[in-house]
Motif scaffolding. Structure first.
Motif, PDB file in Angstrom:
ATOM      1  N   ARG A 131       0.810  -1.208   0.000  1.00  0.00           N
ATOM      2  CA  ARG A 131       0.000   0.000   0.000  1.00  0.00           C
ATOM      3  C   ARG A 131       0.851   1.270   0.000  1.00  0.00           C
ATOM      4  O   ARG A 131       1.919   1.319   0.615  1.00  0.00           O
ATOM      5  CB  ARG A 131      -0.902   0.030   1.235  1.00  0.00           C
ATOM      6  N   HIS A 132       0.353   2.276  -0.731  1.00  0.00           N
ATOM      7  CA  HIS A 132       1.001   3.590  -0.696  1.00  0.00           C
ATOM      8  C   HIS A 132      -0.056   4.642  -0.999  1.00  0.00           C
ATOM      9  O   HIS A 132      -0.887   4.450  -1.901  1.00  0.00           O
ATOM     10  CB  HIS A 132       2.129   3.684  -1.727  1.00  0.00           C
ATOM     11  N   ASN A 133      -0.048   5.713  -0.246  1.00  0.00           N
ATOM     12  CA  ASN A 133      -1.006   6.798  -0.454  1.00  0.00           C
ATOM     13  C   ASN A 133      -0.385   7.876  -1.342  1.00  0.00           C
ATOM     14  O   ASN A 133       0.420   8.693  -0.882  1.00  0.00           O
ATOM     15  CB  ASN A 133      -1.417   7.397   0.900  1.00  0.00           C
ATOM     16  N   PHE A 134      -0.772   7.862  -2.610  1.00  0.00           N
ATOM     17  CA  PHE A 134      -0.301   8.871  -3.543  1.00  0.00           C
ATOM     18  C   PHE A 134      -1.170  10.122  -3.432  1.00  0.00           C
ATOM     19  O   PHE A 134      -2.359  10.044  -3.117  1.00  0.00           O
ATOM     20  CB  PHE A 134      -0.369   8.355  -4.984  1.00  0.00           C
ATOM     21  N   THR A 135      -0.594  11.271  -3.732  1.00  0.00           N
ATOM     22  CA  THR A 135      -1.400  12.487  -3.845  1.00  0.00           C
ATOM     23  C   THR A 135      -2.202  12.418  -5.144  1.00  0.00           C
ATOM     24  O   THR A 135      -1.885  11.620  -6.051  1.00  0.00           O
ATOM     25  CB  THR A 135      -0.519  13.741  -3.878  1.00  0.00           C
ATOM     26  N   HIS A 136      -3.243  13.248  -5.248  1.00  0.00           N
ATOM     27  CA  HIS A 136      -4.049  13.248  -6.471  1.00  0.00           C
ATOM     28  C   HIS A 136      -3.195  13.627  -7.676  1.00  0.00           C
ATOM     29  O   HIS A 136      -3.351  13.049  -8.765  1.00  0.00           O
ATOM     30  CB  HIS A 136      -5.224  14.212  -6.344  1.00  0.00           C
TER      31      HIS A 136
END
Length: 331
Positions: free
Chosen positions: A193-198
């Motif tokens: 998992r990784h939270n990318f910016t928009h």
């Protein structure tokens, strides 16, 4: 005995692909076919000390028939490469006839083989292969695959440069098709998992969708994505062999397939994609080819918009391939 065949073996994808298949020790016979140079490529590869016996064939003396007879696996990279300014529609005008003629040979001489289509535009050439096989009563939806592995390979590579994860350990589902806006990377489902910016999601999506253009431009008219495509094709071929020959379970790879390969499992997916007959998704492979087409799962609002944009383009691409055969194309 496991015979693999490369149709278009002397080309930019065909040669490195043939090399990688020669290194696969599941294969005991490797047959190479092209309109030129395939005997030379075969002679070169035959010096490599792996089990596969390599033979090369040209159109003369029933070369296509000889190459295909007894095939377990057939990979089709044949056709012209994309050049700067050339769209996949431009490619269709040239490659459609090539793929049609090779598919006719497959229907006649290797109707039970697993067929892996690399020739672009895949969104249209896979339907061409299917329609030809149908006309000859040789179509099994579990055995015909459009190779979209390169989209997943690119997604792993491009996302890792931002997330910092090792690219070989990254998995990003890429669904839809195999050109431009039909390529839908599901970055919300990336593993690990990784939270990318928009902003990162938009940039990564565009780069994955148009990664082929990046290579065409960099080669400045000298070719398209051949080496990376060869590696992706060999990876998918290896997965097919591991499932169908070695009996390995739980192998999942992306592929563009006819959804009749899993009628029951795809009922909900068909509704989501407006009844399309073809779609690329994660496929669980089994001893007979497609064992299961895996659902898209939960997708983000951004990904839903990508899907909405892809569906009309996919319809057009699919209809183009189907119509090419239905309109009386010579078989």
């Amino acid at each position: 005995m496991v015979k693999a065949v490369v149709l278009g073996a002397a080309g930019g994808i065909g040669q490195p692909l043939s090399l990688l298949l020669k290194l696969n020790e599941v294969i005991t016979e490797l047959a190479l076919y092209d309109i030129v140079n395939s005997p030379g490529v075969a002679a070169d590869l035959s010096h490599i000390n792996t089990p596969a016996k390599v033979t090369g064939y040209l159109p003369a003396n029933d070369g296509l028939k000889c190459a295909l007879t007894g095939a377990h696996l057939i990979v089709i990279p044949a056709g012209v490469p994309r050049k700067p300014g050339m769209t996949r529609d431009d490619l269709f005008k040239i490659n459609a006839g090539i793929v049609r003629d090779l598919a006719t040979g497959i229907a006649q001489h290797a109707p039970k083989a697993y067929v892996l289509v690399i020739s672009n535009p895949v969104n249209s050439t896979v339907p061409i292969v299917v329609e030809v096989l149908k006309k000859h009563g040789a179509f099994d939806p579990k055995r015909v695959f459009g190779v979209t592995t390169l989209d997943v390979v690119r997604a792993s590579t491009f996302t890792s440069s931002i997330s910092g994860a090792a690219p070989q350990g990254v998995r990003v589902p890429v669904v839809g098709g195999h050109s431009g806006v039909t390529i839908i990377p599901l970055l919300s489902q990336i593993s690990p998992r990784h939270n990318f910016t928009h902003e990162e999601i938009e940039a990564l999506t565009k780069r994955i969708q148009f990664g082929g253009d990046e290579v065409v431009k960099a080669k400045d008219g000298a070719g398209s994505a051949t080496l990376s495509m060869a590696q992706a094709g060999a990876r998918f071929a290896s997965s097919i062999l591991n499932a169908t020959v070695k009996g390995e379970a739980g192998i999942v790879e992306p592929s563009y397939v006819h959804l009749d390969a899993d009628k029951e499992g795809c009922a909900q997916l068909r509704k989501l994609i407006d009844g399309l007959d073809y779609f690329s998704s994660n496929i669980e492979l089994g001893p007979n080819g497609v064992a299961k087409i895996i659902s898209l799962g939960e997708i983000s609002e951004y990904e839903k918009k990508l899907l909405e944009a892809a569906i009309p383009e996919l319809k057009t691409n699919i209809n183009k391939g189907v119509s090419f055969i239905a309109d009386g194309s010579k078989l």
